[in-house]
Design a protein around this motif. Structure first.
Motif, mmCIF file in Angstrom:
data_model
loop_
_atom_site.group_PDB
_atom_site.id
_atom_site.type_symbol
_atom_site.label_atom_id
_atom_site.label_comp_id
_atom_site.label_asym_id
_atom_site.label_seq_id
_atom_site.Cartn_x
_atom_site.Cartn_y
_atom_site.Cartn_z
ATOM 1 N N THR A 42 0.854 -1.188 0.000
ATOM 2 C CA THR A 42 0.000 0.000 0.000
ATOM 3 C C THR A 42 0.886 1.233 0.000
ATOM 4 N N GLN A 43 0.331 2.311 -0.511
ATOM 5 C CA GLN A 43 1.108 3.547 -0.618
ATOM 6 C C GLN A 43 0.162 4.739 -0.599
ATOM 7 N N PRO A 44 0.528 5.819 0.080
ATOM 8 C CA PRO A 44 -0.318 7.010 0.049
ATOM 9 C C PRO A 44 -0.240 7.680 -1.316
ATOM 10 N N ARG A 45 -1.388 8.052 -1.843
ATOM 11 C CA ARG A 45 -1.453 8.772 -3.114
ATOM 12 C C ARG A 45 -2.406 9.957 -2.962
ATOM 13 N N ALA A 46 -2.225 10.934 -3.821
ATOM 14 C CA ALA A 46 -3.083 12.120 -3.800
ATOM 15 C C ALA A 46 -4.262 11.904 -4.734
ATOM 16 N N GLY A 47 -5.467 12.099 -4.224
ATOM 17 C CA GLY A 47 -6.667 11.924 -5.017
ATOM 18 C C GLY A 47 -7.278 13.249 -5.432
ATOM 19 N N GLN A 48 -8.563 13.244 -5.652
ATOM 20 C CA GLN A 48 -9.259 14.447 -6.085
ATOM 21 C C GLN A 48 -9.089 15.560 -5.057
ATOM 22 N N GLY A 49 -8.714 16.730 -5.546
ATOM 23 C CA GLY A 49 -8.505 17.859 -4.654
ATOM 24 C C GLY A 49 -7.261 17.746 -3.797
ATOM 25 N N GLY A 50 -6.425 16.747 -4.072
ATOM 26 C CA GLY A 50 -5.220 16.551 -3.291
ATOM 27 C C GLY A 50 -5.420 15.704 -2.050
ATOM 28 N N VAL A 120 2.753 16.099 -5.810
ATOM 29 C CA VAL A 120 1.702 17.115 -5.877
ATOM 30 C C VAL A 120 2.197 18.442 -5.316
ATOM 31 N N ARG A 121 3.028 18.388 -4.290
ATOM 32 C CA ARG A 121 3.541 19.623 -3.689
ATOM 33 C C ARG A 121 4.413 20.410 -4.654
ATOM 34 N N GLU A 122 4.878 19.739 -5.722
ATOM 35 C CA GLU A 122 5.709 20.411 -6.724
ATOM 36 C C GLU A 122 4.913 20.845 -7.953
ATOM 37 N N TYR A 123 3.614 20.583 -7.990
ATOM 38 C CA TYR A 123 2.782 20.972 -9.129
ATOM 39 C C TYR A 123 2.713 22.490 -9.276
#
Length: 206
Positions: A42-50, A120-123
């Motif tokens: 399992t791994q944390p991922r960013a979904g809708q709206g982050g 996402v923090r680099e978007y």
């Protein structure tokens, strides 16, 4: 469209889960026999709206301590990828456990692929537009080149999808995904050029 899309998600994901149980079992057994436990990760991922959620996948790499956001794009020939893992990646079977994410509502069948929160923090503002849609198991970028494309081109395709999303487009992407599984990833220049023109026309916000 939201209600219809969710209904399609639940129906297709349920069928895939039930019909794919033998494949899931064989994949788990192959991983276990070659490289031991765990067979999934399992791994944390960013979904809708982050929003961060936990994504499920079959483990295709040997256990290591390199942070995911420090690793380059991993391909089948990477020394960390097991022989079983290379096959699972080529056939996209390593992503099958994500039908559970679809059933939970974290993901949808079709949408931009979920990325790491560190990415996402680099978007920039333009890239953040891909977060306007729920992440998908497959997407417009995946059927038009996938990992054969540089990251910026995948963002262009994802944003094009966000602005053109429809149930009909989702069905087209699902059909093309079958072709990707059978024939492998191939860069399609037409959709990519269309996505570039769309981004330029929209002023590429940010």
């Amino acid at each position: 469209m939201t209600v219809l899309k969710r209904a399609l998600d639940v129906a297709v994901a349920g069928v895939v889960l039930l019909a794919g149980l033998p494949v899931l079992a064989l994949a788990a057994l192959a991983i276990l026999l070659e490289d031991g436990r765990p067979v999934t990760y399992t791994q944390p991922r960013a979904g809708q709206g982050g929003r961060v959620f936990t994504v499920f996948k079959f483990r295709t790499m040997r256990v290591h301590d390199v942070p995911a956001h420090h690793m380059p794009q991993v391909r089948g020939g990477d020394p960390l990828v097991t022989r079983t893992g290379a096959i699972l990646r080529r056939l996209k079977i390593d992503e099958l456990p994500q039908v559970l994410n679809v059933l939970r509502g974290d993901m949808t069948l079709v949408g931009p692929r979920p990325t790491l929160p560190e990415q996402v923090r680099e978007y920039d503002a333009f890239a953040r537009r891909r977060l306007e849609a729920r992440p998908g198991m497959t997407g417009w970028a995946q059927v038009n080149g996938g990992t054969e494309l540089p990251w910026r081109d995948r963002i262009l395709l994802d944003v094009w999808y966000v602005d053109h999303a429809s149930l009909w487009l989702d069905l087209r992407i699902l059909a093309r995904t079958v072709g990707v599984v059978l024939r492998g990833e191939r860069v399609r220049t037409g959709p990519l050029e269309e996505a570039r023109l769309h981004a330029d026309g929209a002023g590429r916000r940010g």
